[in-house]
Design a protein around this motif. Structure first.
Motif, PDB file in Angstrom:
ATOM      1  N   THR A   1      57.502  41.627  62.917  1.00 51.54           N
ATOM      2  CA  THR A   1      58.613  41.905  62.016  1.00 51.54           C
ATOM      3  C   THR A   1      59.938  41.419  62.583  1.00 51.54           C
ATOM      4  OG1 THR A   1      58.816  44.128  62.936  1.00 51.54           O
ATOM      5  CG2 THR A   1      57.487  43.882  60.947  1.00 51.54           C
ATOM      6  N   GLU A   2      60.003  41.237  63.883  1.00 48.75           N
ATOM      7  CA  GLU A   2      61.233  40.735  64.502  1.00 48.75           C
ATOM      8  C   GLU A   2      61.507  39.274  64.119  1.00 48.75           C
ATOM      9  OE1 GLU A   2      63.411  42.680  66.177  1.00 48.75           O
ATOM     10  OE2 GLU A   2      62.031  44.250  65.560  1.00 48.75           O
ATOM     11  N   ASP A   3      60.487  38.551  63.642  1.00 50.83           N
ATOM     12  CA  ASP A   3      60.647  37.148  63.278  1.00 50.83           C
ATOM     13  C   ASP A   3      61.301  36.956  61.916  1.00 50.83           C
ATOM     14  OD1 ASP A   3      59.330  36.350  65.613  1.00 50.83           O
ATOM     15  OD2 ASP A   3      57.377  36.501  64.635  1.00 50.83           O
ATOM     16  N   ASP A   4      61.448  37.990  61.133  1.00 47.84           N
ATOM     17  CA  ASP A   4      61.906  37.855  59.768  1.00 47.84           C
ATOM     18  C   ASP A   4      62.997  38.869  59.473  1.00 47.84           C
ATOM     19  OD1 ASP A   4      62.208  37.787  57.001  1.00 47.84           O
ATOM     20  OD2 ASP A   4      60.090  37.412  56.663  1.00 47.84           O
ATOM     21  N   PRO A   5      64.240  38.398  59.190  1.00 45.52           N
ATOM     22  CA  PRO A   5      65.342  39.341  58.974  1.00 45.52           C
ATOM     23  C   PRO A   5      65.120  40.279  57.788  1.00 45.52           C
ATOM     24  CG  PRO A   5      66.084  37.055  58.752  1.00 45.52           C
ATOM     25  CD  PRO A   5      64.639  37.021  59.122  1.00 45.52           C
ATOM     26  N   LEU A   6      64.372  39.845  56.764  1.00 43.75           N
ATOM     27  CA  LEU A   6      64.122  40.717  55.623  1.00 43.75           C
ATOM     28  C   LEU A   6      63.405  41.990  56.048  1.00 43.75           C
ATOM     29  CD1 LEU A   6      64.084  41.323  52.577  1.00 43.75           C
ATOM     30  CD2 LEU A   6      61.951  40.047  52.446  1.00 43.75           C
ATOM     31  N   TRP A   7      62.442  41.849  56.947  1.00 40.01           N
ATOM     32  CA  TRP A   7      61.669  43.005  57.391  1.00 40.01           C
ATOM     33  C   TRP A   7      62.531  44.022  58.123  1.00 40.01           C
ATOM     34  CZ3 TRP A   7      56.966  43.800  55.575  1.00 40.01           C
ATOM     35  CH2 TRP A   7      56.237  42.717  55.126  1.00 40.01           C
ATOM     36  N   LYS A   8      63.627  43.579  58.721  1.00 40.81           N
ATOM     37  CA  LYS A   8      64.461  44.475  59.513  1.00 40.81           C
ATOM     38  C   LYS A   8      65.203  45.488  58.653  1.00 40.81           C
ATOM     39  CE  LYS A   8      65.095  41.203  63.242  1.00 40.81           C
ATOM     40  NZ  LYS A   8      66.032  40.397  63.997  1.00 40.81           N
ATOM     41  N   VAL A   9      65.397  45.195  57.367  1.00 39.73           N
ATOM     42  CA  VAL A   9      66.161  46.101  56.520  1.00 39.73           C
ATOM     43  C   VAL A   9      65.287  46.865  55.534  1.00 39.73           C
ATOM     44  CG1 VAL A   9      68.294  44.792  56.713  1.00 39.73           C
ATOM     45  CG2 VAL A   9      66.702  44.272  54.863  1.00 39.73           C
ATOM     46  N   GLN A  10      64.017  46.579  55.499  1.00 35.63           N
ATOM     47  CA  GLN A  10      63.108  47.242  54.575  1.00 35.63           C
ATOM     48  C   GLN A  10      62.043  47.998  55.367  1.00 35.63           C
ATOM     49  OE1 GLN A  10      63.675  47.043  51.279  1.00 35.63           O
ATOM     50  NE2 GLN A  10      65.397  45.721  51.692  1.00 35.63           N
ATOM     51  N   ASN A  11      61.515  49.062  54.787  1.00 31.57           N
ATOM     52  CA  ASN A  11      60.351  49.703  55.384  1.00 31.57           C
ATOM     53  C   ASN A  11      59.183  48.762  55.154  1.00 31.57           C
ATOM     54  OD1 ASN A  11      61.789  51.987  56.083  1.00 31.57           O
ATOM     55  ND2 ASN A  11      61.372  52.986  54.147  1.00 31.57           N
ATOM     56  N   SER A  12      58.441  48.457  56.188  1.00 27.42           N
ATOM     57  CA  SER A  12      57.401  47.449  56.041  1.00 27.42           C
ATOM     58  C   SER A  12      56.228  47.724  56.959  1.00 27.42           C
ATOM     59  CB  SER A  12      57.969  46.071  56.360  1.00 27.42           C
ATOM     60  OG  SER A  12      58.413  46.018  57.700  1.00 27.42           O
ATOM     61  N   LEU A  13      55.104  47.115  56.607  1.00 28.02           N
ATOM     62  CA  LEU A  13      53.890  47.164  57.409  1.00 28.02           C
ATOM     63  C   LEU A  13      53.283  45.780  57.456  1.00 28.02           C
ATOM     64  CD1 LEU A  13      52.158  50.330  55.925  1.00 28.02           C
ATOM     65  CD2 LEU A  13      53.269  50.144  58.127  1.00 28.02           C
ATOM     66  N   LEU A  14      52.747  45.418  58.582  1.00 26.20           N
ATOM     67  CA  LEU A  14      51.999  44.170  58.692  1.00 26.20           C
ATOM     68  C   LEU A  14      50.561  44.409  58.250  1.00 26.20           C
ATOM     69  CD1 LEU A  14      53.389  42.843  62.080  1.00 26.20           C
ATOM     70  CD2 LEU A  14      53.818  41.904  59.805  1.00 26.20           C
ATOM     71  N   PRO A  15      49.826  43.345  57.924  1.00 27.85           N
ATOM     72  CA  PRO A  15      48.421  43.506  57.514  1.00 27.85           C
ATOM     73  C   PRO A  15      47.616  44.281  58.553  1.00 27.85           C
ATOM     74  CG  PRO A  15      49.142  41.282  57.116  1.00 27.85           C
ATOM     75  CD  PRO A  15      50.250  41.950  57.884  1.00 27.85           C
ATOM     76  N   ASP A  16      46.643  45.029  58.057  1.00 33.10           N
ATOM     77  CA  ASP A  16      45.731  45.811  58.897  1.00 33.10           C
ATOM     78  C   ASP A  16      46.452  46.856  59.741  1.00 33.10           C
ATOM     79  OD1 ASP A  16      43.468  44.384  57.952  1.00 33.10           O
ATOM     80  OD2 ASP A  16      43.971  42.766  59.339  1.00 33.10           O
ATOM     81  N   SER A  17      47.568  47.376  59.227  1.00 33.14           N
ATOM     82  CA  SER A  17      48.288  48.422  59.946  1.00 33.14           C
ATOM     83  C   SER A  17      48.521  49.605  59.004  1.00 33.14           C
ATOM     84  CB  SER A  17      49.614  47.889  60.488  1.00 33.14           C
ATOM     85  OG  SER A  17      50.455  47.501  59.425  1.00 33.14           O
ATOM     86  N   SER A  18      48.974  50.686  59.573  1.00 33.47           N
ATOM     87  CA  SER A  18      49.270  51.864  58.765  1.00 33.47           C
ATOM     88  C   SER A  18      50.507  52.540  59.322  1.00 33.47           C
ATOM     89  CB  SER A  18      48.080  52.823  58.759  1.00 33.47           C
ATOM     90  OG  SER A  18      47.853  53.315  60.054  1.00 33.47           O
ATOM     91  N   SER A  19      51.025  53.477  58.531  1.00 34.17           N
ATOM     92  CA  SER A  19      52.226  54.171  58.959  1.00 34.17           C
ATOM     93  C   SER A  19      52.310  55.509  58.253  1.00 34.17           C
ATOM     94  CB  SER A  19      53.463  53.338  58.614  1.00 34.17           C
ATOM     95  OG  SER A  19      54.640  54.046  58.923  1.00 34.17           O
ATOM     96  N   SER A  20      52.987  56.428  58.891  1.00 31.86           N
ATOM     97  CA  SER A  20      53.327  57.694  58.266  1.00 31.86           C
ATOM     98  C   SER A  20      54.840  57.785  58.254  1.00 31.86           C
ATOM     99  CB  SER A  20      52.765  58.868  59.067  1.00 31.86           C
ATOM    100  OG  SER A  20      51.364  58.847  59.040  1.00 31.86           O
ATOM    101  N   ASP A  21      55.391  58.194  57.138  1.00 23.29           N
ATOM    102  CA  ASP A  21      56.836  58.336  57.027  1.00 23.29           C
ATOM    103  C   ASP A  21      57.136  59.772  56.643  1.00 23.29           C
ATOM    104  OD1 ASP A  21      59.536  57.907  56.881  1.00 23.29           O
ATOM    105  OD2 ASP A  21      59.456  56.472  55.244  1.00 23.29           O
ATOM    106  N   TYR A  22      57.955  60.410  57.411  1.00 23.11           N
ATOM    107  CA  TYR A  22      58.285  61.821  57.217  1.00 23.11           C
ATOM    108  C   TYR A  22      59.604  61.942  56.461  1.00 23.11           C
ATOM    109  CZ  TYR A  22      59.755  66.553  58.345  1.00 23.11           C
ATOM    110  OH  TYR A  22      60.191  67.838  58.274  1.00 23.11           O
ATOM    111  N   ARG A  23      59.640  62.789  55.471  1.00 22.90           N
ATOM    112  CA  ARG A  23      60.871  63.129  54.757  1.00 22.90           C
ATOM    113  C   ARG A  23      61.172  64.592  55.023  1.00 22.90           C
ATOM    114  NH1 ARG A  23      64.031  58.980  52.893  1.00 22.90           N
ATOM    115  NH2 ARG A  23      62.646  57.313  52.346  1.00 22.90           N
TER     116      ARG A  23
END
Length: 96
Positions: free
Chosen positions: A10-32
């Protein structure tokens, strides 16, 4: 995912730096925070009480500006999910 360059981060692409994102074959949990967390956010902050998730390929991101992606609606998949939809799928969105 063959269209993602080897070693891409994600460091290679400035768009990814400002959006919540995931790369293929990955997962994430986001807490509110708050007593109702995500349900409260979706029901009070999201248009029509629907959480919208966009899926883009690396090529779409590499060859288009954010404005172009948005205005031309260039995405691979778009999900619009209510709290009830998310509860039905145990709050897991799986894209393959």
């Amino acid at each position: 995912m063959d269209d993602w360059p080897r070693g891409y981060t994600t460091e290679d692409d400035p768009l990814w730096k400002v959006q919540n994102s995931l790369l293929p074959d990955s997962s994430s949990s986001d807490y509110r925070a708050g007593p109702d967390g995500w349900p409260d956010y979706i029901n009070h902050e999201c248009k029509d009480s629907l959480l919208t998730i966009f899926i883009f390929t690396q090529a779409q991101l590499a060859h288009n500006t954010w404005e172009s992606l948005y205005k031309k609606q260039l995405y691979s998949k778009k999900y619009k999910l209510s709290v009830q939809d998310l509860e039905r799928i145990n709050w897991q969105v799986i894209y393959k």
